[in-house]
Design a protein around this motif. Structure first.
Motif, PDB file in Angstrom:
ATOM      1  N   GLY A   1      15.845   1.005 -10.177  1.00 24.31           N
ATOM      2  CA  GLY A   1      15.692   0.459 -11.530  1.00 24.31           C
ATOM      3  C   GLY A   1      14.273   0.002 -11.824  1.00 24.31           C
ATOM      4  N   TYR A   2      13.363   0.196 -10.871  1.00 23.04           N
ATOM      5  CA  TYR A   2      11.975  -0.186 -11.144  1.00 23.04           C
ATOM      6  C   TYR A   2      11.003   0.784 -10.488  1.00 23.04           C
ATOM      7  CZ  TYR A   2      13.273  -2.886  -6.949  1.00 23.04           C
ATOM      8  OH  TYR A   2      13.802  -3.282  -5.743  1.00 23.04           O
ATOM      9  N   THR A   3       9.802   0.771 -11.047  1.00 19.24           N
ATOM     10  CA  THR A   3       8.773   1.684 -10.598  1.00 19.24           C
ATOM     11  C   THR A   3       7.613   0.860 -10.030  1.00 19.24           C
ATOM     12  OG1 THR A   3       7.748   3.755 -11.295  1.00 19.24           O
ATOM     13  CG2 THR A   3       7.499   1.897 -12.817  1.00 19.24           C
ATOM     14  N   CYS A   4       6.792   1.483  -9.182  1.00 15.94           N
ATOM     15  CA  CYS A   4       5.804   0.689  -8.439  1.00 15.94           C
ATOM     16  C   CYS A   4       4.429   1.375  -8.436  1.00 15.94           C
ATOM     17  CB  CYS A   4       6.319   0.540  -7.006  1.00 15.94           C
ATOM     18  SG  CYS A   4       5.206  -0.267  -5.862  1.00 15.94           S
ATOM     19  N   PHE A   5       3.385   0.602  -8.669  1.00 17.53           N
ATOM     20  CA  PHE A   5       2.003   1.095  -8.545  1.00 17.53           C
ATOM     21  C   PHE A   5       1.342   0.330  -7.395  1.00 17.53           C
ATOM     22  CE2 PHE A   5       3.200   2.014 -12.858  1.00 17.53           C
ATOM     23  CZ  PHE A   5       2.574   3.211 -13.156  1.00 17.53           C
ATOM     24  N   ARG A   6       0.432   1.012  -6.675  1.00 18.10           N
ATOM     25  CA  ARG A   6      -0.234   0.363  -5.538  1.00 18.10           C
ATOM     26  C   ARG A   6      -1.684   0.805  -5.423  1.00 18.10           C
ATOM     27  NH1 ARG A   6       3.009   2.428  -0.611  1.00 18.10           N
ATOM     28  NH2 ARG A   6       3.382   4.193  -1.974  1.00 18.10           N
ATOM     29  N   GLY A   7      -2.487  -0.024  -4.796  1.00 12.14           N
ATOM     30  CA  GLY A   7      -3.873   0.355  -4.537  1.00 12.14           C
ATOM     31  C   GLY A   7      -4.512  -0.562  -3.504  1.00 12.14           C
ATOM     32  N   VAL A   8      -5.748  -0.228  -3.128  1.00  8.29           N
ATOM     33  CA  VAL A   8      -6.507  -1.061  -2.191  1.00  8.29           C
ATOM     34  C   VAL A   8      -7.875  -1.304  -2.801  1.00  8.29           C
ATOM     35  CG1 VAL A   8      -7.605  -1.143   0.093  1.00  8.29           C
ATOM     36  CG2 VAL A   8      -5.320  -0.156  -0.148  1.00  8.29           C
ATOM     37  N   VAL A   9      -8.316  -2.566  -2.788  1.00  2.75           N
ATOM     38  CA  VAL A   9      -9.632  -2.889  -3.347  1.00  2.75           C
ATOM     39  C   VAL A   9     -10.423  -3.750  -2.368  1.00  2.75           C
ATOM     40  CG1 VAL A   9      -8.865  -2.839  -5.754  1.00  2.75           C
ATOM     41  CG2 VAL A   9      -8.778  -4.983  -4.505  1.00  2.75           C
ATOM     42  N   LYS A  10     -11.727  -3.782  -2.573  1.00  2.00           N
ATOM     43  CA  LYS A  10     -12.579  -4.705  -1.832  1.00  2.00           C
ATOM     44  C   LYS A  10     -12.900  -5.817  -2.812  1.00  2.00           C
ATOM     45  CE  LYS A  10     -15.237  -4.396   2.116  1.00  2.00           C
ATOM     46  NZ  LYS A  10     -14.935  -3.817   3.376  1.00  2.00           N
TER      47      LYS A  10
ATOM     48  N   PHE B   1       3.699  -8.835  -9.307  1.00  2.00           N
ATOM     49  CA  PHE B   1       2.383  -8.368  -8.844  1.00  2.00           C
ATOM     50  C   PHE B   1       2.106  -9.021  -7.495  1.00  2.00           C
ATOM     51  CE2 PHE B   1      -1.998  -7.471  -8.401  1.00  2.00           C
ATOM     52  CZ  PHE B   1      -2.272  -6.386  -9.234  1.00  2.00           C
ATOM     53  N   GLY B   2       1.808  -8.212  -6.486  1.00  2.00           N
ATOM     54  CA  GLY B   2       1.563  -8.739  -5.140  1.00  2.00           C
ATOM     55  C   GLY B   2       0.131  -8.497  -4.703  1.00  2.00           C
ATOM     56  N   ILE B   3      -0.427  -9.474  -3.985  1.00  2.00           N
ATOM     57  CA  ILE B   3      -1.801  -9.390  -3.465  1.00  2.00           C
ATOM     58  C   ILE B   3      -1.720  -9.676  -1.965  1.00  2.00           C
ATOM     59  CG2 ILE B   3      -4.101 -10.443  -3.570  1.00  2.00           C
ATOM     60  CD1 ILE B   3      -3.525 -11.196  -6.479  1.00  2.00           C
ATOM     61  N   VAL B   4      -2.096  -8.687  -1.165  1.00  2.00           N
ATOM     62  CA  VAL B   4      -1.878  -8.803   0.277  1.00  2.00           C
ATOM     63  C   VAL B   4      -3.186  -8.531   1.025  1.00  2.00           C
ATOM     64  CG1 VAL B   4      -0.460  -7.983   2.199  1.00  2.00           C
ATOM     65  CG2 VAL B   4       0.430  -7.817  -0.138  1.00  2.00           C
ATOM     66  N   PRO B   5      -3.641  -9.485   1.865  1.00  2.00           N
ATOM     67  CA  PRO B   5      -4.888  -9.234   2.594  1.00  2.00           C
ATOM     68  C   PRO B   5      -4.742  -8.140   3.643  1.00  2.00           C
ATOM     69  CG  PRO B   5      -3.945 -11.372   3.222  1.00  2.00           C
ATOM     70  CD  PRO B   5      -3.077 -10.818   2.137  1.00  2.00           C
ATOM     71  N   LEU B   6      -5.779  -7.300   3.756  1.00  2.74           N
ATOM     72  CA  LEU B   6      -5.858  -6.316   4.830  1.00  2.74           C
ATOM     73  C   LEU B   6      -7.081  -6.685   5.682  1.00  2.74           C
ATOM     74  CD1 LEU B   6      -5.378  -2.950   2.883  1.00  2.74           C
ATOM     75  CD2 LEU B   6      -3.842  -3.791   4.663  1.00  2.74           C
ATOM     76  N   LYS B   7      -7.261  -5.977   6.790  1.00  5.93           N
ATOM     77  CA  LYS B   7      -8.429  -6.224   7.644  1.00  5.93           C
ATOM     78  C   LYS B   7      -9.731  -5.894   6.881  1.00  5.93           C
ATOM     79  CE  LYS B   7      -9.562  -5.295  12.374  1.00  5.93           C
ATOM     80  NZ  LYS B   7      -9.692  -4.247  13.347  1.00  5.93           N
ATOM     81  N   ASP B   8     -10.837  -6.434   7.340  1.00  2.83           N
ATOM     82  CA  ASP B   8     -12.175  -6.124   6.816  1.00  2.83           C
ATOM     83  C   ASP B   8     -12.313  -6.404   5.316  1.00  2.83           C
ATOM     84  OD1 ASP B   8     -12.838  -5.268   9.342  1.00  2.83           O
ATOM     85  OD2 ASP B   8     -12.207  -3.210   8.941  1.00  2.83           O
ATOM     86  N   ASP B   9     -11.802  -7.550   4.875  1.00  3.86           N
ATOM     87  CA  ASP B   9     -11.968  -8.018   3.491  1.00  3.86           C
ATOM     88  C   ASP B   9     -11.431  -7.051   2.440  1.00  3.86           C
ATOM     89  OD1 ASP B   9     -13.199 -10.285   4.433  1.00  3.86           O
ATOM     90  OD2 ASP B   9     -15.151  -9.276   4.527  1.00  3.86           O
ATOM     91  N   GLU B  10     -10.463  -6.271   2.797  1.00  8.14           N
ATOM     92  CA  GLU B  10      -9.821  -5.433   1.773  1.00  8.14           C
ATOM     93  C   GLU B  10      -8.515  -6.092   1.337  1.00  8.14           C
ATOM     94  OE1 GLU B  10     -11.041  -0.897   2.044  1.00  8.14           O
ATOM     95  OE2 GLU B  10      -9.696  -1.500   3.648  1.00  8.14           O
ATOM     96  N   ILE B  11      -8.069  -5.696   0.158  1.00  5.40           N
ATOM     97  CA  ILE B  11      -6.819  -6.243  -0.378  1.00  5.40           C
ATOM     98  C   ILE B  11      -5.929  -5.093  -0.818  1.00  5.40           C
ATOM     99  CG2 ILE B  11      -5.796  -7.602  -2.255  1.00  5.40           C
ATOM    100  CD1 ILE B  11      -8.339  -9.240  -2.334  1.00  5.40           C
ATOM    101  N   TYR B  12      -4.685  -5.191  -0.407  1.00  2.09           N
ATOM    102  CA  TYR B  12      -3.672  -4.235  -0.851  1.00  2.09           C
ATOM    103  C   TYR B  12      -2.923  -4.908  -1.998  1.00  2.09           C
ATOM    104  CZ  TYR B  12       1.210  -2.576  -0.420  1.00  2.09           C
ATOM    105  OH  TYR B  12       2.485  -2.148  -0.667  1.00  2.09           O
ATOM    106  N   TRP B  13      -2.823  -4.233  -3.129  1.00  2.31           N
ATOM    107  CA  TRP B  13      -2.057  -4.809  -4.245  1.00  2.31           C
ATOM    108  C   TRP B  13      -0.911  -3.874  -4.635  1.00  2.31           C
ATOM    109  CZ3 TRP B  13      -1.484  -1.920  -8.620  1.00  2.31           C
ATOM    110  CH2 TRP B  13      -2.423  -0.916  -8.851  1.00  2.31           C
ATOM    111  N   PHE B  14       0.121  -4.445  -5.183  1.00  4.93           N
ATOM    112  CA  PHE B  14       1.213  -3.622  -5.713  1.00  4.93           C
ATOM    113  C   PHE B  14       1.795  -4.314  -6.927  1.00  4.93           C
ATOM    114  CE2 PHE B  14       4.733  -6.320  -4.538  1.00  4.93           C
ATOM    115  CZ  PHE B  14       4.252  -7.031  -3.445  1.00  4.93           C
ATOM    116  N   CYS B  15       2.406  -3.545  -7.791  1.00  4.50           N
ATOM    117  CA  CYS B  15       3.143  -4.167  -8.889  1.00  4.50           C
ATOM    118  C   CYS B  15       4.403  -3.353  -9.163  1.00  4.50           C
ATOM    119  CB  CYS B  15       2.277  -4.277 -10.135  1.00  4.50           C
ATOM    120  SG  CYS B  15       1.706  -2.718 -10.764  1.00  4.50           S
ATOM    121  N   THR B  16       5.419  -4.033  -9.656  1.00  2.00           N
ATOM    122  CA  THR B  16       6.669  -3.335  -9.989  1.00  2.00           C
ATOM    123  C   THR B  16       7.045  -3.671 -11.420  1.00  2.00           C
ATOM    124  OG1 THR B  16       8.002  -5.188  -9.209  1.00  2.00           O
ATOM    125  CG2 THR B  16       7.581  -3.438  -7.626  1.00  2.00           C
TER     126      THR B  16
END
Ligand SMILES: Cc1cc2nc3c(=O)[nH]c(=O)nc-3n(C[C@H](O)[C@H](O)[C@H](O)COP(=O)(O)OP(=O)(O)OC[C@H]3O[C@@H](n4cnc5c(N)ncnc54)[C@H](O)[C@@H]3O)c2cc1C
Length: 378
Positions: free
Chosen positions: A172-181, A201-216
């Motif tokens: 019932g929902y759709t999702c977009f995702r990406g990775v940013v510095k 909207f989710g904001i998740v830290p990754l290694k080396d100062d990157e951020i994984y984001w997603f939204c539904t």
């Protein structure tokens, strides 16, 4: 342990982990992948401490841990930046980590000799007798195995053969995702989720100062409106969300945004049919709300390998079935429930949900996912 000739269908996270572990423990393993390359499309993944604990006795655990960013809590806020609750991650002896999907896949690949991975092999059908399975591929190749592991994902060909009525169920929902510095709005061990009437909207830290984001966002299946969504559409859609969200979307490049409708399957009664074993999404595709889909595929691989090391094959498959069907059913149902609550859009229901979240203790929230740590692995 009797050395077996094993085919693994699918070179995703589940297939490569299983192939790597079974190869490491002395089996004759071949992997068949329908695509002509092993490149991955994906952004970030959460891998729970339950999964790293399960994998610990095997070689591949170390590299995964090294490449991961430890994550210790997830803070839940409303779209108006009002604090709702905190989910403290269960650590036990291991960390919860986040990792790039490509990085995880690269690590898994190094544990399966290259010549054992057969690309451009799309499985068409199987025929089995009491102790072997014959595989037929679309390219005309045929081969016989003692055991076949179906790790061919959400739309599994083998699951369709065994359970023709088991089809992916749209959430019932759709999702977009990406990775940013981008600099983090919070410390590097904390993920943030904002829940509002327009989606999450989710904001998740990754290694080396990157951020994984997603939204539904709540949507029809294959909704044309969202199929054409690009960065400016997402910016407009979330322009009433807190500054942290807007900053992440501003930092996103125009390209590289992933879009998927979200599916799971209804829990199956069994993952074993003779000498064919379902594993990962093929067996128990779940919505991503608990960040456990890939993790459960890895737990399947560990459980199957542990059992095959210790028991005759029929007893090992029986026990795998007993342990994994029950455990992953809980993940599918709990994850579905979280998604349903997160996607609520009526003002009254949101008010009630947020009030309930604010009054619950953080401990009681964590308790609801405690079962993840209790999976038996043999
Ligand atoms: C938006 C989103 C976010 C997610 N976030 C997380 C997260 O944070 N943490 C987490 O643990 N999980 C997460 N997941 C879930 C995770 O991605 C999946 O559970 C995991 O990738 C399943 O792995 P798999 O190997 O079972 O299947 P897949 O990765 O789908 O691999 C199946 C493979 O089989 C191949 N194949 C298919 N059919 C055939 C055939 N007939 N013959 C040969 N090969 C075939 C495919 O090409 C593919 O390579 C997320 C999923 C989504 C959609």
């Amino acid at each position: 342990m009797k050395k077996m000739k094993i085919a693994v269908i699918g070179a995703g996270i589940g297939g490569l982990t299983t192939a790597g572990l079974l190869y490491q423990t002395g089996h004759d393993v071949k992997v068949y992948e329908k695509r002509n390359n092993l490149d991955q499309v994906g952004s970030g993944l959460g891998i729970g401490s339950n999964v790293l604990k399960a994998l610990k006795p095997y070689k591949m655990a170390y590299a995964i841990e090294q490449e991961g960013q430890p994550l210790r809590k997830m803070e839940l806020r409303s779209n108006l930046n009002e604090f709702l609750n905190t989910l403290k991650m269960d650590q036990n002896d291991e960390e919860n980590i986040t990792i790039h999907r490509n990085v995880l896949h690269e690590i898994l690949k190094t544990h399966v000799p290259y010549e054992r991975i057969h690309l451009d092999h799309k499985l068409k059908e199987t025929k089995q007798n009491a102790d072997s399975v014959r595989l037929y591929f679309e390219n005309g190749v045929e081969e016989q195995f003692d055991l076949v592991i179906a790790a061919d994902g959400l739309n599994s060909t083998l699951r369709k053969q065994i359970y023709p009525k088991s089809t992916p169920k749209y959430a019932g929902y759709t999702c977009f995702r990406g990775v940013v510095k981008e600099s983090l709005p919070i410390d590097k061990h904390t993920a943030l989720e904002y829940w509002g009437h327009k989606g999450r909207f989710g904001i998740v830290p990754l290694k080396d100062d990157e951020i994984y984001w997603f939204c539904t966002m709540t949507a029809k299946e294959n909704d044309l409106q969202y199929k054409s969504f690009e960065k400016p559409h997402l910016q407009a859609y979330f322009n009433q969300f807190p500054e942290e969200v807007r900053k992440i979307l501003d930092a996103q490049e125009e390209t590289g945004i992933l879009h998927h409708d979200i599916y799971d399957i209804n829990p199956l009664k069994s993952f074993v049919s003779g000498r064919v074993v379902l594993l990962g999404d093929a067996a128990h595709a779940t919505t991503p709300n608990m960040g456990q889909g890939a993790g459960q595929a890895i737990e399947d691989a560990v459980t199957l390998t542990n059992l095959m090391n210790e028991k005759p094959i029929d007893a090992a498959l029986n026990r795998y079935d007993k342990l994994r069907v029950k455990h992953t059913k809980k993940v599918i149902l709990k994850s579905r429930k979280i998604g349903k609550s997160g996607q609520v859009s009526s003002t009254l229901k949101i008010k009630l949900r947020n009030k309930a979240l604010k009054t619950k203790s953080s401990k009681s929230l964590s308790k609801k996912v405690k079962f993840l740590q209790k999976a038996k692995l043999k």
